[in-house]
Design an enzyme around this catalytic site. Structure first.
Site, PDB file in Angstrom:
ATOM      1  N   ILE A 156       0.817  -1.228   0.000  1.00 23.79           N
ATOM      2  CA  ILE A 156       0.000   0.000   0.000  1.00 23.79           C
ATOM      3  C   ILE A 156       0.838   1.260   0.000  1.00 23.79           C
ATOM      4  CG2 ILE A 156      -2.253  -0.700   0.879  1.00 23.79           C
ATOM      5  CD1 ILE A 156      -1.251  -0.262   3.697  1.00 23.79           C
ATOM      6  N   GLY A 157       2.092   1.115   0.265  1.00 25.12           N
ATOM      7  CA  GLY A 157       2.925   2.322   0.252  1.00 25.12           C
ATOM      8  C   GLY A 157       4.356   1.931   0.544  1.00 25.12           C
ATOM      9  N   ASP A 273       9.132  14.687  11.650  1.00 22.05           N
ATOM     10  CA  ASP A 273       8.840  14.413  10.236  1.00 22.05           C
ATOM     11  C   ASP A 273       7.357  14.638   9.943  1.00 22.05           C
ATOM     12  OD1 ASP A 273       9.658  13.850   7.716  1.00 22.05           O
ATOM     13  OD2 ASP A 273       9.717  11.679   7.957  1.00 22.05           O
TER      14      ASP A 273
HETATM   15  N1  LIG Z   1      -1.664   2.409   9.090  1.00 21.78           N
HETATM   16  C1  LIG Z   1      -1.617   2.677   7.788  1.00 21.78           C
HETATM   17  N2  LIG Z   1      -2.732   2.556   7.045  1.00 21.78           N
HETATM   18  C2  LIG Z   1      -2.707   2.792   5.728  1.00 21.78           C
HETATM   19  N3  LIG Z   1      -1.620   3.193   5.057  1.00 21.78           N
HETATM   20  C3  LIG Z   1      -0.473   3.353   5.738  1.00 21.78           C
HETATM   21  C4  LIG Z   1      -0.413   3.106   7.145  1.00 21.78           C
HETATM   22  N4  LIG Z   1       0.855   3.363   7.553  1.00 21.78           N
HETATM   23  C5  LIG Z   1       1.535   3.753   6.468  1.00 21.78           C
HETATM   24  N5  LIG Z   1       0.767   3.752   5.361  1.00 21.78           N
HETATM   25  C6  LIG Z   1       1.157   4.144   3.983  1.00 21.78           C
HETATM   26  O1  LIG Z   1       2.513   3.809   3.767  1.00 21.78           O
HETATM   27  C7  LIG Z   1       3.272   4.982   3.441  1.00 21.78           C
HETATM   28  C8  LIG Z   1       4.680   4.870   4.027  1.00 21.78           C
HETATM   29  O2  LIG Z   1       4.588   4.751   5.444  1.00 21.78           O
HETATM   30  P1  LIG Z   1       5.661   5.411   6.433  1.00 21.78           P
HETATM   31  O3  LIG Z   1       5.695   6.892   6.222  1.00 21.78           O
HETATM   32  O4  LIG Z   1       5.375   4.948   7.802  1.00 21.78           O
HETATM   33  O5  LIG Z   1       7.001   4.744   5.858  1.00 21.78           O
HETATM   34  P2  LIG Z   1       8.480   5.372   5.767  1.00 21.78           P
HETATM   35  O6  LIG Z   1       9.322   4.322   5.102  1.00 21.78           O
HETATM   36  O7  LIG Z   1       8.922   5.795   7.100  1.00 21.78           O
HETATM   37  O8  LIG Z   1       8.236   6.606   4.817  1.00 21.78           O
HETATM   38  P3  LIG Z   1       9.114   7.955   4.647  1.00 21.78           P
HETATM   39  O9  LIG Z   1      10.370   7.556   3.993  1.00 21.78           O
HETATM   40  O10 LIG Z   1       8.229   8.789   3.747  1.00 21.78           O
HETATM   41  O11 LIG Z   1       9.291   8.548   6.006  1.00 21.78           O
HETATM   42  C9  LIG Z   1       2.464   6.141   4.008  1.00 21.78           C
HETATM   43  O12 LIG Z   1       2.690   7.344   3.304  1.00 21.78           O
HETATM   44  C10 LIG Z   1       1.031   5.648   3.825  1.00 21.78           C
HETATM   45  O13 LIG Z   1       0.561   5.936   2.530  1.00 21.78           O
END
Ligand SMILES: Nc1ncnc2c1ncn2[C@@H]1O[C@H](COP(=O)(O)OP(=O)(O)OP(=O)(O)O)[C@@H](O)[C@H]1O
Length: 643
Positions: A156-157, A273
């Site tokens: 999802i991301g 952040d």
């Molecule tokens: N609980 C959740 N429910 C739905 N989607 C989520 C959830 N947690 C994270 N995501 C999706 O996953 C993406 C990435 O999550 P997250 O920011 O925690 O990861 P990251 O690797 O730390 O990202 P970044 O490098 O941008 O800091 C988020 O932008 C969101 O779209």
């Protein structure tokens, strides 16, 4: 004189014209289609007889002036061909053949381009599928325990440090798909520093689960791979909605964000952040969650940063009861989400809450019936907006991006200053390399999000490096306030040019309602006798649209144009206060008049519970239903800390 009515005249003329043609037709020479030994007539030569045109399209009607023209055209061409010499004919044929070849080549090019485009699209789709498959495989291979608990559906991301996947419990396979609870499984990249993962885990366990801060259901580790299981929330991409949000929605968004920040800051933790992609916001249900504590820092009373290893990171894990009592959020089923949405709609029908049902206020009546824009007007408008953007993004080419700020007292030992955060959301104190940073860092970032919503411009600050980020801030708030703060922090900012502070409200309005500010009738009204428009040197805008904070020009008022109340801009200016010591705190901001005149609606809370919330800003998340926390930590770390 007996004059015919004018309405009959065209008919009369037409008859006259047709009779002319009819008169010519009998004298018309026969048509001899051009034939060569190798080519049949009308094939490949590009020559078509008028008869064939007529027979293939319409029945011959000598009264039709259109057909008469076609005939005339072919007659003249045929006359040219029949009277031409052999070399001329050959040249003509060659020309025709060259034209045909060119047409064919163009057609082949067009087909190839379409083929290539569809190939590229397919490749992109396949890459996405590949990435999905890759993420699923990787998670399964690196943490096999996941396979026994979850049905992992898709990716999802993904961010710099992790990939987030959607999973449902295998134990709920008997339920309808819409009733199955959904979880976001955040699989940390194995290259992520263990301290970072630990910091995030501790924040989520100790701070998360209440007040719009994401909680955690469990953490699963296998060797160097860690996955957090969190409640999944369907959310809107900020990029898709920031221009569409109503005043009430912006109010709710900001209030939910400040509630989350107030909660985090009570633990003396800086999120570091805060940005739209770390905020899960569902426009339909109004639900809001702040996530991603990967950069969070805890600060000591004296303002120094506590390193993750001193964070007391394992203290809560030692207390097994505390782990059991961790407030867990449920996974969010599609059905539960639909119910939330219905509750929200009901609330809106009763006159409260944010959401998408609020109509946007239209433009004021004095601008409603504007004349359509000409190409020139549009070009002028574009140029004017570009000028403003250049003004906001300006950085002198002489500036040295590696040496724009120096300590004013060079004998002092340089201290380490954290730069953690996302470009565009870093406050002046971070850009000025101030070692003592506070929770005000997050408040600034919330101000940047707010200005994006008020101005309908995202990202608002777009600097590629810290030096231009500071320049962008100075372009908005003026150089004096930044230099004062720098001085307070024993820093000297090296400037090549002075900057006036701009009026936040007019900047936001100018960007959001560009078409009103640049309406041609407005420009015409303020044009000088020689056709030129007087420009303000401070903001590079026409003087009647001057954006300088203390403008001495006679300004166009645009009364009633803005949908946001003036207290929204007052709050904005307090969130974007350059001096971190004077910047409003999240707690104070929640008491700002921008929020107080509205009925309080907590995100995701059913309608019947809303009245209990008057004295409280939000509710703790509902208790866990079935999912038991599973926390695993590295054996080496466990032994090192005597757990
Ligand atoms: N609980 C959740 N429910 C739905 N989607 C989520 C959830 N947690 C994270 N995501 C999706 O996953 C993406 C990435 O999550 P997250 O920011 O925690 O990861 P990251 O690797 O730390 O990202 P970044 O490098 O941008 O800091 C988020 O932008 C969101 O779209």
């Amino acid at each position: 004189m007996d004059r015919k009515p004018s309405s009959h005249r065209p008919h009369y003329q037409h008859q006259h014209y047709s009779s002319n043609i009819e008169h010519k037709t009998p004298e018309q020479p026969h048509y001899y289609p051009l034939k060569t030994d190798t080519q049949p007539a009308n094939k490949g030569s590009g020559c078509v007889s008028p008869e064939s045109v007529q027979s293939s399209r319409l029945p011959h009607n000598p009264q039709d002036p259109g057909q008469a023209y076609v005939q005339q055209y072919f007659q003249s061409r045929q006359a040219m061909i029949t009277t031409a010499s052999v070399p001329q004919r050959r040249q003509y044929q060659q020309q025709q053949q060259a034209m045909q070849i060119n047409e064919r080549l163009a057609e082949i090019d067009r087909r190839n381009a379409i083929k290539k485009l569809s190939e590229m699209r397919m490749q992109k789709n396949m890459q996405t599928v590949d990435k999905n498959m890759e993420a699923l495989k990787e998670l399964h291979a690196s943490i096999p325990a996941i396979n026994k608990i979850f049905d992992v559906q898709c990716r999802i991301g993904s961010g710099t440090f992790s990939t987030v996947l959607l999973g449902t419990l295998q134990g709920e396979r008997c339920l309808l798909e819409t009733q199955r609870r959904r979880f976001a499984i955040k699989h940390h990249n194995p290259t992520s520093h263990p301290e970072r993962i630990l910091r995030e885990l501790e924040c989520m366990v100790r701070i998360g689960g209440v007040d719009n801060v994401i909680g955690i259901n469990c953490c699963i580790r296998c060797n160097d791979n860690v996955a957090f299981v969190m409640p999944y929330m369907t959310h809107d991409r900020f990029h898709d909605i920031y221009k569409l949000l109503s005043v009430q929605e912006v109010r709710e968004y900001m209030r939910n964000l400040l509630i989350a920040l107030r909660h985090v800051h009570r633990f003396n933790v800086i999120h570091r952040d805060v940005k739209p992609s770390n905020i899960l916001f569902n426009r339909r249900t109004g639900k809001f969650l702040l996530c991603d504590f990967g950069l969070a820092q805890r600060i000591a009373e004296d303002g120094s940063v506590i390193q993750a290893s001193d964070f007391g990171a394992f203290s809560f894990l030692r207390d097994k009861d505390a782990v059991k009592n961790v407030m867990l959020q449920d996974g969010n089923s599609a059905q539960a989400e639909a119910e939330d949405y219905m509750a929200n709609r009901k609330m809106r029908a009763l006159g409260g809450g944010g959401g998408v049902d609020h109509p946007l206020k239209g433009p004021p009546s004095f601008l409603k019936f504007r004349e359509p824009l000409t190409k020139k007007d549009m070009a002028n408008q574009k140029a004017d907006t570009l000028k403003l953007l250049n003004r906001l993004r300006f950085m002198s080419p002489q500036t040295n991006p590696d040496n724009y700020v120096v300590p004013s007292v060079s004998v002092k030992k340089e201290m380490h200053a954290s730069r953690a955060g996302t470009p565009g959301y870093r406050p002046p104190e971070v850009l000025l390399r101030h070692p003592h940073q506070t929770t005000a860092v997050d408040v600034w970032a919330s101000g940047v999000i707010m200005i994006s919503m008020l101005s309908a411009m995202h990202p608002f600050f777009k600097a590629p490096n810290d030096c231009s980020a500071l320049a962008e801030i100075m372009n908005l708030v003026g150089d004096i306030s930044v230099r004062k703060v720098a001085f307070m922090m024993d820093r000297l900012v090296l400037l090549t040019q002075k900057r006036n502070p701009l009026d936040l409200r007019r900047v936001c309005m100018r960007l959001r309602y560009a078409e009103h500010f640049l309406a041609p009738e407005m420009q015409r009204r303020h044009r000088r006798a020689d056709g030129s428009t007087e420009m303000c040197r401070g903001c590079d805008q026409p003087t009647f649209n001057c954006l300088c904070r203390n403008s001495a020009h006679k300004l166009e008022s645009y009364d009633g144009l803005d949908m946001f109340p003036s207290n929204a801009y007052d709050l904005l200016s307090r969130l974007l206060e350059v001096n971190p010591e004077k910047r409003i705190t999240a707690e104070e901001a929640l008491k700002h008049p921008f929020f107080s005149d509205q009925q309080r609606i907590a995100s995701g809370v059913p309608l019947h519970q809303q009245h209990q919330l008057v004295a409280r800003d939000s509710m703790p998340a509902t208790a866990a239903r079935t999912l038991k926390p599973f926390v695993s930590y590295p054996v080496e770390l466990a032994s090192a800390t005597n757990i």
